[in-house]
Design a protein around this motif. Structure first.
Motif, mmCIF file in Angstrom:
data_model
loop_
_atom_site.group_PDB
_atom_site.id
_atom_site.type_symbol
_atom_site.label_atom_id
_atom_site.label_comp_id
_atom_site.label_asym_id
_atom_site.label_seq_id
_atom_site.Cartn_x
_atom_site.Cartn_y
_atom_site.Cartn_z
ATOM 1 N N ALA A 99 0.833 -1.205 0.000
ATOM 2 C CA ALA A 99 0.000 0.000 0.000
ATOM 3 C C ALA A 99 0.864 1.250 0.000
ATOM 4 C CB ALA A 99 -0.926 -0.006 1.211
ATOM 5 N N VAL A 100 1.951 1.229 0.779
ATOM 6 C CA VAL A 100 2.868 2.366 0.822
ATOM 7 C C VAL A 100 3.534 2.557 -0.540
ATOM 8 C CG1 VAL A 100 5.033 3.217 1.808
ATOM 9 C CG2 VAL A 100 3.306 2.234 3.301
ATOM 10 N N GLU A 101 3.949 1.447 -1.158
ATOM 11 C CA GLU A 101 4.583 1.523 -2.469
ATOM 12 C C GLU A 101 3.611 2.078 -3.506
ATOM 13 O OE1 GLU A 101 5.875 -2.459 -3.097
ATOM 14 O OE2 GLU A 101 7.740 -2.213 -1.965
ATOM 15 N N ASP A 102 2.342 1.686 -3.402
ATOM 16 C CA ASP A 102 1.329 2.201 -4.325
ATOM 17 C C ASP A 102 1.188 3.709 -4.185
ATOM 18 O OD1 ASP A 102 0.804 -0.277 -5.375
ATOM 19 O OD2 ASP A 102 -0.964 -0.648 -4.144
ATOM 20 N N GLU A 103 1.193 4.173 -2.943
ATOM 21 C CA GLU A 103 1.036 5.613 -2.710
ATOM 22 C C GLU A 103 2.245 6.376 -3.232
ATOM 23 O OE1 GLU A 103 -0.039 8.766 0.878
ATOM 24 O OE2 GLU A 103 -0.247 6.608 1.201
ATOM 25 N N ILE A 104 3.443 5.803 -3.045
ATOM 26 C CA ILE A 104 4.658 6.443 -3.558
ATOM 27 C C ILE A 104 4.581 6.556 -5.082
ATOM 28 C CG2 ILE A 104 7.147 6.119 -3.903
ATOM 29 C CD1 ILE A 104 7.245 4.862 -1.107
ATOM 30 N N SER A 105 4.162 5.466 -5.740
ATOM 31 C CA SER A 105 4.055 5.469 -7.201
ATOM 32 C C SER A 105 3.025 6.492 -7.678
ATOM 33 C CB SER A 105 3.672 4.070 -7.703
ATOM 34 O OG SER A 105 4.678 3.133 -7.379
ATOM 35 N N GLU A 106 1.918 6.603 -6.941
ATOM 36 C CA GLU A 106 0.879 7.582 -7.292
ATOM 37 C C GLU A 106 1.437 9.001 -7.202
ATOM 38 O OE1 GLU A 106 -2.345 7.436 -8.160
ATOM 39 O OE2 GLU A 106 -3.063 5.410 -7.698
ATOM 40 N N LYS A 107 2.239 9.268 -6.190
ATOM 41 C CA LYS A 107 2.801 10.606 -6.018
ATOM 42 C C LYS A 107 3.791 10.924 -7.129
ATOM 43 C CE LYS A 107 2.144 11.333 -1.076
ATOM 44 N NZ LYS A 107 2.754 11.706 0.208
ATOM 45 N N ILE A 108 4.564 9.917 -7.528
ATOM 46 C CA ILE A 108 5.516 10.128 -8.623
ATOM 47 C C ILE A 108 4.759 10.457 -9.902
ATOM 48 C CG2 ILE A 108 7.201 8.970 -10.101
ATOM 49 C CD1 ILE A 108 8.127 7.427 -7.599
ATOM 50 N N LEU A 109 3.711 9.689 -10.202
ATOM 51 C CA LEU A 109 2.935 9.922 -11.425
ATOM 52 C C LEU A 109 2.225 11.271 -11.381
ATOM 53 C CD1 LEU A 109 1.918 8.950 -14.142
ATOM 54 C CD2 LEU A 109 0.086 7.714 -12.957
ATOM 55 N N SER A 110 1.789 11.690 -10.189
ATOM 56 C CA SER A 110 1.056 12.957 -10.075
ATOM 57 C C SER A 110 1.932 14.162 -10.402
ATOM 58 C CB SER A 110 0.469 13.114 -8.666
ATOM 59 O OG SER A 110 1.493 13.346 -7.703
ATOM 60 N N ALA A 111 3.265 13.974 -10.434
ATOM 61 C CA ALA A 111 4.174 15.072 -10.780
ATOM 62 C C ALA A 111 4.219 15.301 -12.287
ATOM 63 C CB ALA A 111 5.580 14.775 -10.255
ATOM 64 N N TYR A 112 3.674 14.367 -13.076
ATOM 65 C CA TYR A 112 3.692 14.482 -14.534
ATOM 66 C C TYR A 112 2.639 15.517 -14.979
ATOM 67 C CZ TYR A 112 4.788 12.712 -19.201
ATOM 68 O OH TYR A 112 5.255 12.592 -20.484
ATOM 69 N N PRO A 113 2.881 16.190 -16.119
ATOM 70 C CA PRO A 113 1.865 17.150 -16.612
ATOM 71 C C PRO A 113 0.478 16.506 -16.629
ATOM 72 C CG PRO A 113 3.854 17.321 -17.920
ATOM 73 C CD PRO A 113 4.068 16.158 -16.992
ATOM 74 N N GLU A 114 -0.423 17.075 -15.875
ATOM 75 C CA GLU A 114 -1.712 16.436 -15.592
ATOM 76 C C GLU A 114 -2.505 16.089 -16.847
ATOM 77 O OE1 GLU A 114 -5.659 17.287 -12.802
ATOM 78 O OE2 GLU A 114 -4.146 18.839 -13.085
ATOM 79 N N ASP A 115 -2.528 16.988 -17.812
ATOM 80 C CA ASP A 115 -3.364 16.752 -18.986
ATOM 81 C C ASP A 115 -2.697 15.846 -20.025
ATOM 82 O OD1 ASP A 115 -1.450 18.548 -19.686
ATOM 83 O OD2 ASP A 115 -2.792 20.007 -20.604
ATOM 84 N N ARG A 116 -1.523 15.307 -19.704
ATOM 85 C CA ARG A 116 -0.860 14.362 -20.609
ATOM 86 C C ARG A 116 -0.673 12.994 -19.955
ATOM 87 N NH1 ARG A 116 -1.446 15.510 -25.651
ATOM 88 N NH2 ARG A 116 0.566 14.644 -26.322
#
Length: 285
Positions: free
Chosen positions: A148-165
């Motif tokens: 679950a912690v790893e999933d949250e870390i991955s989500e945070k990394i992806l959320s740094a990407y340009p949102e509309d792309r």
């Protein structure tokens, strides 16, 4: 481009800085609740360190962040906890406080209110049901908590990407998981994503790669390399600076008075000067 928002009512209670941080905490708690992750002691939680908050809110100092979090706790807008399996890990976990969310959840639905649902229904958190409702609560399997912690870390990394792309979220998260499993540092990977987002901020959308292609094609490796080079360069500069400060100390230069306590600690840790030399220069170890 990252945009920060806040609730004016919350800002009126605890100030603007705390309101902006609260919005971020509430966002991740809501996300974890939707994905039924990080459920502890009847609440959904998210976690972050002060330094991680500093990355998210670069316009706030660590002192301002600590003060904001203390205000949120005092106002009972959030509560703090620590659920790490490592007793030396001091990363704080946060859940919504009683003053804003008495049930510890965001906008609970009838399905989510049923803590002891019929056997097999997904609405029973942590596997509780009528069948086992009288059994003592068992903490989740550590491997599940780690996932679950790893999933949250991955989500945070992806959320740094340009949102509309962002496209093909499952593919992106799979690639991020693989990179982390291969030993890539999560902080450096997030910095690599942010670097690309900053670099392409003024581009037309057609010039910005879709996230699934960006991760799958390994384009992130270039930016990871750039982050690593910047980190190494920073360490080299820091080492050179410490050598210069060490020269001031050994020569008892008048400029020693400008050396900070943190720099004194760093000089001693690097064995560039001795405690006696620090004292002779009029500094405190």
């Amino acid at each position: 481009m990252s945009r920060h928002s806040f609730d004016p009512e919350i800002a009126g209670r605890v100030g603007l800085n705390a309101a902006v941080i609260f919005q971020n905490i509430a966002f991740w708690i809501e996300k974890n609740q939707a994905n039924r992750r990080n459920f502890r002691d009847g609440r959904y939680w998210t976690y972050n360190s002060i330094s991680a908050f500093g990355e998210l809110f670069p316009y706030l100092s660590e002192k301002q962040i600590r003060t904001a979090l203390e205000k949120l706790v005092s106002a009972e807008l959030i509560i703090k906890g620590n659920f790490s399996d490592d007793r030396y890990d001091r990363t704080c976990w946060y859940a919504l406080g009683n003053s804003i969310c008495p049930n510890g959840q965001i906008d609970p639905t009838e399905r989510e209110k049923d803590a002891f649902a019929s056997e097999g229904k997904p609405s029973a958190p942590e596997g509780k049901s009528y069948k086992n409702r009288y059994k003592p609560y068992q903490k989740p399997n550590p491997s599940h908590a780690k996932a679950a912690v790893e999933d949250e870390i991955s989500e945070k990394i992806l959320s740094a990407y340009p949102e509309d792309r962002i496209r093909g979220k499952a593919v992106c998260l799979s690639q991020i998981h693989q990179a982390l499993a291969d030993g890539v540092d999560a902080k450096e990977l997030e910095d690599a994503v942010r670097t690309y987002a900053t670099e392409t901020e003024g581009f037309t959308r057609s010039k910005v790669c879709f996230s699934d292609n960006w991760f799958s094609s390994g384009r992130w490796l270039k930016y990871l390399h750039d982050v690593e080079e910047a980190r190494v360069s920073s360490k080299v500069k820091e080492a050179e600076m410490l050598k210069g400060l060490a020269g001031w100390v050994t020569d008892r230069h008048p400029l020693c008075r400008h050396i900070t306590p943190g720099q004194v600690t760093a000089l001693l840790a690097a064995n560039l000067v001795s405690p006696a030399e620090i004292e002779a220069a009029g500094l405190r170890a």
